[in-house]
Design a protein around this motif. Structure first.
Motif, PDB file in Angstrom:
ATOM      1  N   GLN A 106       0.842  -1.187   0.000  1.00  0.00           N
ATOM      2  CA  GLN A 106       0.000   0.000   0.000  1.00  0.00           C
ATOM      3  C   GLN A 106       0.885   1.247   0.000  1.00  0.00           C
ATOM      4  O   GLN A 106       2.020   1.208   0.484  1.00  0.00           O
ATOM      5  CB  GLN A 106      -0.884   0.002   1.240  1.00  0.00           C
ATOM      6  N   LEU A 107       0.380   2.322  -0.534  1.00  0.00           N
ATOM      7  CA  LEU A 107       1.133   3.575  -0.574  1.00  0.00           C
ATOM      8  C   LEU A 107       1.327   4.119   0.835  1.00  0.00           C
ATOM      9  O   LEU A 107       0.433   4.009   1.685  1.00  0.00           O
ATOM     10  CB  LEU A 107       0.402   4.603  -1.425  1.00  0.00           C
ATOM     11  N   MET A 108       2.479   4.723   1.036  1.00  0.00           N
ATOM     12  CA  MET A 108       2.769   5.339   2.330  1.00  0.00           C
ATOM     13  C   MET A 108       2.042   6.682   2.417  1.00  0.00           C
ATOM     14  O   MET A 108       2.015   7.430   1.444  1.00  0.00           O
ATOM     15  CB  MET A 108       4.269   5.592   2.480  1.00  0.00           C
ATOM     16  N   PRO A 109       1.465   7.009   3.568  1.00  0.00           N
ATOM     17  CA  PRO A 109       0.830   8.320   3.701  1.00  0.00           C
ATOM     18  C   PRO A 109       1.887   9.430   3.767  1.00  0.00           C
ATOM     19  O   PRO A 109       3.030   9.200   4.167  1.00  0.00           O
ATOM     20  CB  PRO A 109       0.060   8.210   5.007  1.00  0.00           C
ATOM     21  N   TYR A 110       1.463  10.625   3.366  1.00  0.00           N
ATOM     22  CA  TYR A 110       2.379  11.779   3.400  1.00  0.00           C
ATOM     23  C   TYR A 110       2.363  12.391   4.798  1.00  0.00           C
ATOM     24  O   TYR A 110       1.305  12.747   5.312  1.00  0.00           O
ATOM     25  CB  TYR A 110       1.954  12.832   2.372  1.00  0.00           C
ATOM     26  N   PHE A 111       3.543  12.529   5.401  1.00  0.00           N
ATOM     27  CA  PHE A 111       3.656  13.143   6.724  1.00  0.00           C
ATOM     28  C   PHE A 111       4.343  14.508   6.668  1.00  0.00           C
ATOM     29  O   PHE A 111       4.620  15.090   7.690  1.00  0.00           O
ATOM     30  CB  PHE A 111       4.449  12.227   7.670  1.00  0.00           C
TER      31      PHE A 111
END
Length: 176
Positions: A106-111
């Motif tokens: 899954q894509l990593m969320p933007y932090f």
């Protein structure tokens, strides 16, 4: 007619043997008409096999019990076959799902940017006072009290008696 002829032959044969022995009763030759003819001897009776209703019923019941047992055996065999087929189908389904459901990355969320919640566009709700009085059509008829009677410093007021009512009427009219 044949048994009659056989009986006559026997009588004639016995009369000739009686004459040879010299025994004649009545002094003369016996005629076949003077002799009593013996009836022919009956054959021994052969008993017939008895067929009791209980025996017939027992045979029918045994046949029926055999049919019932055969049906039960077939049903049991059918159930076992069905269960076996169902297990095979479940195993096939599990194999298929395992192949289908391979976990994917899954894509990593933007932090890099902070989360700022937005204000809601809906209007806030307006509070209303609750209604504590019971509608008139839902009250018991013998104890009807209006909402105005219950409001006030004490909510536990007693109903005025008939004497108090008449005194109140006199005061209002000025007759005392």
């Amino acid at each position: 007619m044949e048994p009659l002829k056989e009986a006559r032959n026997r009588v004639e044969g016995s009369s000739s043997s009686d004459n040879s022995n010299g025994r004649t009763s009545g002094g003369g030759r016996r005629s076949p008409t003077n002799c009593l003819i013996k009836p022919p001897v009956k054959k021994n009776t052969i008993p017939i096999d008895l067929k009791l209703h209980n025996d017939i019923r027992a045979v029918e019941r045994a046949r029926f019990a055999h049919q019932v047992e055969e049906k039960r055996r077939l049903i049991k065999q059918y159930k076992m076959e069905r269960e076996r087929q169902q297990k095979l189908e479940e195993q096939e389904e599990i194999k298929r799902l395992r192949k289908e459901l391979i976990p994917k990355a899954q894509l990593m969320p933007y932090f890099d940017r902070p989360f700022v919640p937005r204000r809601s566009e809906k209007q806030p709700t307006v509070p209303r006072e609750p209604k504590f009085c019971i509608p008139r059509h839902k009250t018991i008829r013998c104890c009807r009290m209006s909402c105005n009677d219950m409001s006030g410093p004490s909510q536990l007021q007693h109903l005025p008696s008939s004497v108090e009512k008449t005194e109140a009427l006199y005061k209002n009219r000025g007759l005392q």
